[in-house]
Design an enzyme around this catalytic site. Structure first.
Site, PDB file in Angstrom:
ATOM      1  CD  GLU A 105      -2.796  -1.260   2.391  1.00  0.00           C
ATOM      2  OE1 GLU A 105      -3.981  -0.861   2.371  1.00  0.00           O
ATOM      3  OE2 GLU A 105      -2.228  -1.726   3.399  1.00  0.00           O
ATOM      4  CD  GLU A 125      -3.140  -6.226   4.045  1.00  0.00           C
ATOM      5  OE1 GLU A 125      -2.582  -5.121   3.927  1.00  0.00           O
ATOM      6  OE2 GLU A 125      -3.152  -7.067   3.125  1.00  0.00           O
TER       7      GLU A 125
HETATM    8  N1  T1G Z   1       4.466  -7.158  11.973  1.00  0.00           N
HETATM    9  C1  T1G Z   1       5.175  -7.505  13.079  1.00  0.00           C
HETATM   10  N2  T1G Z   1       6.145  -8.466  13.111  1.00  0.00           N
HETATM   11  C2  T1G Z   1       6.401  -9.087  11.946  1.00  0.00           C
HETATM   12  C3  T1G Z   1       5.693  -8.785  10.748  1.00  0.00           C
HETATM   13  C4  T1G Z   1       4.701  -7.769  10.783  1.00  0.00           C
HETATM   14  N3  T1G Z   1       4.008  -7.401   9.707  1.00  0.00           N
HETATM   15  N4  T1G Z   1       6.160  -9.587   9.772  1.00  0.00           N
HETATM   16  C5  T1G Z   1       7.120 -10.351  10.337  1.00  0.00           C
HETATM   17  N5  T1G Z   1       7.266 -10.049  11.632  1.00  0.00           N
HETATM   18  C6  T1G Z   1       8.228 -10.630  12.582  1.00  0.00           C
HETATM   19  C7  T1G Z   1       8.010 -12.122  12.809  1.00  0.00           C
HETATM   20  O1  T1G Z   1       7.084 -12.354  13.838  1.00  0.00           O
HETATM   21  C8  T1G Z   1       9.401 -12.578  13.196  1.00  0.00           C
HETATM   22  O2  T1G Z   1       9.583 -12.227  14.558  1.00  0.00           O
HETATM   23  C9  T1G Z   1      10.308 -11.686  12.347  1.00  0.00           C
HETATM   24  O3  T1G Z   1       9.522 -10.548  11.987  1.00  0.00           O
HETATM   25  C10 T1G Z   1      10.796 -12.341  11.099  1.00  0.00           C
HETATM   26  O4  T1G Z   1       9.677 -12.850  10.424  1.00  0.00           O
HETATM   27  C11 T1G Z   1      -2.425  -1.488   7.208  1.00  0.00           C
HETATM   28  C12 T1G Z   1      -3.225  -3.948   8.233  1.00  0.00           C
HETATM   29  C13 T1G Z   1       7.580 -10.878   5.627  1.00  0.00           C
HETATM   30  C14 T1G Z   1       7.299 -13.010   4.443  1.00  0.00           C
HETATM   31  O5  T1G Z   1       0.950 -10.248   7.017  1.00  0.00           O
HETATM   32  O6  T1G Z   1       4.604 -12.952   6.010  1.00  0.00           O
HETATM   33  O7  T1G Z   1      -0.183  -4.435   6.628  1.00  0.00           O
HETATM   34  O8  T1G Z   1       9.913 -14.470  15.454  1.00  0.00           O
HETATM   35  O9  T1G Z   1      10.379 -15.259  10.607  1.00  0.00           O
HETATM   36  O10 T1G Z   1      10.344 -16.117   7.175  1.00  0.00           O
HETATM   37  O11 T1G Z   1      -3.208  -2.803   5.476  1.00  0.00           O
HETATM   38  O12 T1G Z   1       7.289 -12.464   8.088  1.00  0.00           O
HETATM   39  O13 T1G Z   1      11.877 -13.045  14.893  1.00  0.00           O
HETATM   40  O14 T1G Z   1      10.404 -12.455  16.862  1.00  0.00           O
HETATM   41  O15 T1G Z   1       8.329 -14.611   9.307  1.00  0.00           O
HETATM   42  O16 T1G Z   1      11.705 -14.179   6.290  1.00  0.00           O
HETATM   43  C15 T1G Z   1       0.422  -7.579   6.641  1.00  0.00           C
HETATM   44  C16 T1G Z   1       3.627 -10.942   7.660  1.00  0.00           C
HETATM   45  C17 T1G Z   1       0.401  -6.900   7.948  1.00  0.00           C
HETATM   46  C18 T1G Z   1       3.259 -10.091   6.505  1.00  0.00           C
HETATM   47  C19 T1G Z   1       9.159 -12.698   6.102  1.00  0.00           C
HETATM   48  N6  T1G Z   1       1.695  -8.230   6.476  1.00  0.00           N
HETATM   49  N7  T1G Z   1       5.005 -11.388   7.591  1.00  0.00           N
HETATM   50  O17 T1G Z   1       9.215 -14.058   6.354  1.00  0.00           O
HETATM   51  O18 T1G Z   1      10.636 -13.992   8.473  1.00  0.00           O
HETATM   52  S1  T1G Z   1      -1.167  -6.125   8.227  1.00  0.00           S
HETATM   53  C20 T1G Z   1       1.865  -9.536   6.689  1.00  0.00           C
HETATM   54  C21 T1G Z   1       5.362 -12.399   6.768  1.00  0.00           C
HETATM   55  C22 T1G Z   1      -1.117  -4.722   7.265  1.00  0.00           C
HETATM   56  C23 T1G Z   1      -2.249  -2.716   6.448  1.00  0.00           C
HETATM   57  C24 T1G Z   1      -2.360  -3.928   7.228  1.00  0.00           C
HETATM   58  C25 T1G Z   1       6.780 -12.864   6.862  1.00  0.00           C
HETATM   59  C26 T1G Z   1       7.684 -12.321   5.749  1.00  0.00           C
HETATM   60  P1  T1G Z   1      10.480 -13.094  15.475  1.00  0.00           P
HETATM   61  P2  T1G Z   1       9.722 -14.293   9.736  1.00  0.00           P
HETATM   62  P3  T1G Z   1      10.569 -14.675   7.037  1.00  0.00           P
END
Ligand code: T1G
Length: 689
Positions: A105, A125
């Protein structure tokens, strides 16, 4: 505190780099720093163009999920992105690795987008029970149309930026040299007189109204009635994008986002996101090192063994399958061939690959063939005595450092380890059935299991595409014990007046894929009886024993709790009669209603889960949730049993258990941990660290 946004100006181009490891999540610190950096760039007269780029492995993983459920701190993402879009200086997003959710976004709020072809883009999301709440549902369709927007947002799947439909978002796609490409692009914009191009004004994706509405109609039909809330809200927002002025559409999106963000479903799905990340954090991970894994040995080619061999072959391992004799080996190889053929028919494997991987398989009838195996899994369905003998024999033939694992969910790992001279290399690896479909592997750690062995086993499980969950080597593991408790609750409800179909219907309406009695008929009633007995419910299975005595073993005998014919499972009056006669002997109770059924089944699972947490058999309650979701079809949107308990209310569940315990059956007595949490106003989620 270090800034989360880097700022440098190069030949009139301000480069703002997102520096919020590990995934540049849009937490409050980054939002504030980005807002400040933008102000600086806009005020700096030497700056003509702004480039946004991510530092680290990716551009931006979106909103900081850990901030949801708490009051939002300004600047909130939609407002921040409006600032970006309203910039009077062109803004270019330079994307590598991934731009997900709010990250994509942010890119859409920029005026131009340059990206690496292999970068992943998407709107995940929906998998958090949310929708793209920072303009995604309004800006994306303006560029890509309704079909692509809905495909990305309702599936939540990410795609490569250079692939098909995603290309429409990008002005330049490069294989490598992203930063230079972005700087060159910026300089060209200067030459072209600096046109800003706001996505809010784009019409490309919405100009073909018929196609747009056709896509809306298609997805509305596909979503049907009921089901999860978020997909329906996404559809309504994308529909609004073509009908409402941009800012009104943004307000529409915001209202929908806020409602979803406060929902129990989103709270549960956010919990699962973190729980699935945390499940990998085990003590052995720090101390242990994965050993080389080239050759896998499997003893026993029954349903579980053949499944393991197929998975290992498909993951590229060399596999030695040992059976007790030639006829058993022949049957095992036939079973395996059926599994591989099925994988080909499901497109998981090409016919060529199948033929190739069969060359990696060595079928043997002598354990000596396992002398070079790095990991040996005993999947022969024998009892503890036989397993002990197999481990003692194995100990004599395997090489030093080979990891020995029992696939049985009831094996006592400590006792098996005592049969060998390498207790530190002995553990349990329980693949929940069906091995091809289920994601879960319970890694059962014995009193002497060493860190290297545990890390090697979890690495193996991940290489098979599974989710390993660590549990102490107690009989039943997580899934067996909670499913046994669930069955005990169902049986109690039936003895007190409900019918199996009532319990099944109530639990399906609660979200379980199958009711406990339907599931029992699939598993086979003898296997259910074995599990109930192994998990300490031997005195609560009178009904089950009666059915088995009557030759009712489940689907395989076309009768179990239900009778099976061409039309599927039918209620069987004979079973109702057997229940009535047994009740007669024990005296029924008031007929439980749907809510009673759902709450008691949950209470039983939660009490068993709390017992495992209390006895440190699992690292955290969240691990139980992950195991039940990934291995036992527990509804993900409920967050798992422990999360569901938090949202249902621990007090009411504890009181229900206390009522049940009045009949003197200790199984129903609430564990101390429940009392402790209630007394201190805490929840299981507080124990997830
Ligand atoms: N927020 C907070 N922590 C996050 C995070 C996030 N979006 N994404 C990853 N982490 C943390 C995760 O818990 C881990 O922590 C560390 O980062 C490494 O992640 C307004 C509402 C990007 C593909 O859903 O899919 O945007 O365990 O081990 O395998 O519209 O992380 O080390 O303490 O997973 O390389 C939408 C979620 C949010 C993406 C990387 N975004 N993340 O994978 O690393 S809502 C998502 C992932 C939003 C807006 C809305 C994956 C990754 P820790 P990891 P990875």
């Amino acid at each position: 505190m270090a800034l989360t946004v880097g700022y440098e100006v190069e030949e009139g181009v301000a480069v703002l780099s997102l520096q919020n490891p590990p995934v540049n999540a849009l937490g409050i610190a980054l939002r504030r720093d980005l807002s400040a950096a933008f102000e600086t760039a806009l005020a700096d007269r030497s700056v003509r163009v702004i480039v946004l780029i991510g530092q680290g492995k990716l551009f931006c993983a979106g909103g900081d999920i850990s901030e949801f459920g708490k009051p939002f701190e300004a600047p909130w993402v939609p407002e921040l992105f409006n600032t970006v879009e309203q910039s009077t200086k062109p803004v270019i997003a330079a994307i590598h690795g991934a731009a997900l959710g709010g990250g994509m976004e942010l890119a859409l709020a920029c005026h131009y987008r340059v990206c690496e072809a292999r970068a992943r883009i998407g709107f995940p999301e929906v998998s958090l029970g949310l929708l793209p709440g920072a303009g995604g549902t309004q800006r994306a369709p303006r560029l890509c149309g309704a079909e692509t927007a809905l495909e990305l947002m309702i599936t939540g799947k990410s795609v490569a930026a250079g692939s098909g439909a995603a290309r429409v978002f990008f002005d330049l796609i490069v294989k490598e040299g992203l930063r230079e490409a972005a700087m060159t692009f910026a300089r060209r914009l200067v030459e072209k007189g600096l046109p800003v191009r706001r996505t809010r004004d784009a019409r490309n994706g919405v100009k073909d109204a018929a196609a747009y509405q056709a896509a809306i109609a298609k997805w509305r039909k596909r979503l049907g009635k009921g089901g999860a809330e978020a997909p329906g809200e996404i559809l309504r927002c994308v529909e609004a994008a073509a009908l409402l002025p941009f800012d009104v559409g943004m307000a529409f999106e915001r209202a929908a986002f806020d409602t979803l963000e406060q929902s129990e479903t989103s709270r549960a799905l956010r919990h699962v996101f973190f729980a699935e990340n945390k499940v990998a954090k085990i003590p052995e991970a720090k101390a242990g090192h994965a050993r080389a894994l080239e050759q896998i040995g499997v003893i026993g080619g029954g349903t579980r063994g053949a499944g393991l061999v197929a998975l290992s072959l498909m993951a590229g391992f060399d596999v030695v399958l040992v059976e007790k004799d030639a006829p058993s080996l022949a049957r095992a190889l036939t079973r395996l061939r059926r599994l591989l053929d099925r994988a080909v028919s499901r497109g998981q494997l090409s016919a060529l690959q199948r033929d190739g991987i069969e060359a990696l398989l060595h079928g043997k009838t002598d354990m000596v063939a396992l002398s070079e195996a790095d990991l040996v899994i005993v999947a022969a369905g024998c009892d503890a005595l036989e397993q002990g003998q197999i481990f003692a024999q194995l100990d004599a033939v395997v090489k030093d450092g080979a990891v020995l694992a029992s696939a049985s969910p009831f094996a006592d790992i400590g006792a098996l380890a005592d049969k060998t001279g390498c207790a530190e290399d002995v553990l349990g690896l329980h693949f929940s059935l069906p091995t091809q479909m289920s994601d879960l592997v319970e890694v059962a750690v014995g009193p002497a299991s060493g860190a290297d062995a545990v890390v090697t086993a979890t690495t193996f499980a991940r290489k098979l595409g599974k989710v390993p969950v660590r549990v102490l080597g107690v009989p039943g593991r997580i899934g067996g014990r909670l499913m046994a408790a669930y069955q005990a609750a169902a049986d109690r409800l039936v003895m007190s007046g409900a019918l199996p179909r009532d319990v099944d219907r109530a639990m399906r309406r609660w979200g379980m894929a199958l009711g406990p009695y339907q599931l029992a008929d699939v598993m086979g009633l003898e296997r259910v009886l074995a599990r109930q007995e192994e998990c300490g419910h031997g005195r609560r299975v009178a009904l089950l024993r009666a059915l088995i005595k009557d030759g009712r073993l489940g689907r395989k005998t076309s009768k179990g709790w239900y009778r099976y014919d061409a039309d599927g499972g039918q209620v069987d009056p004979e079973v109702a009669a057997m229940i009535a006669s047994l009740r007669g002997q024990t005296g029924g109770g008031s007929v439980p209603d749907e809510l009673d059924i759902q709450r008691l089944c949950l209470a039983a699972m939660v009490n068993e889960g709390a017992r495992m947490v209390e006895e440190c058999q699992v690292m955290r309650p969240g691990d139980i949730d992950v195991a039940m979701i990934r291995g036992f079809a527990f509804p993900r949107w409920r967050g798992g049993p422990m999360q569901a308990a938090d949202s249902t209310g621990l007090l009411s569940l504890r009181n229900l258990l206390r009522t049940c315990a009045q009949d003197g059956d200790a199984f129903w007595r609430p564990v101390n941990l429940l009392d402790e949490l209630i007394k201190n106003g805490r929840h299981f989620s507080d124990l997830n660290g």
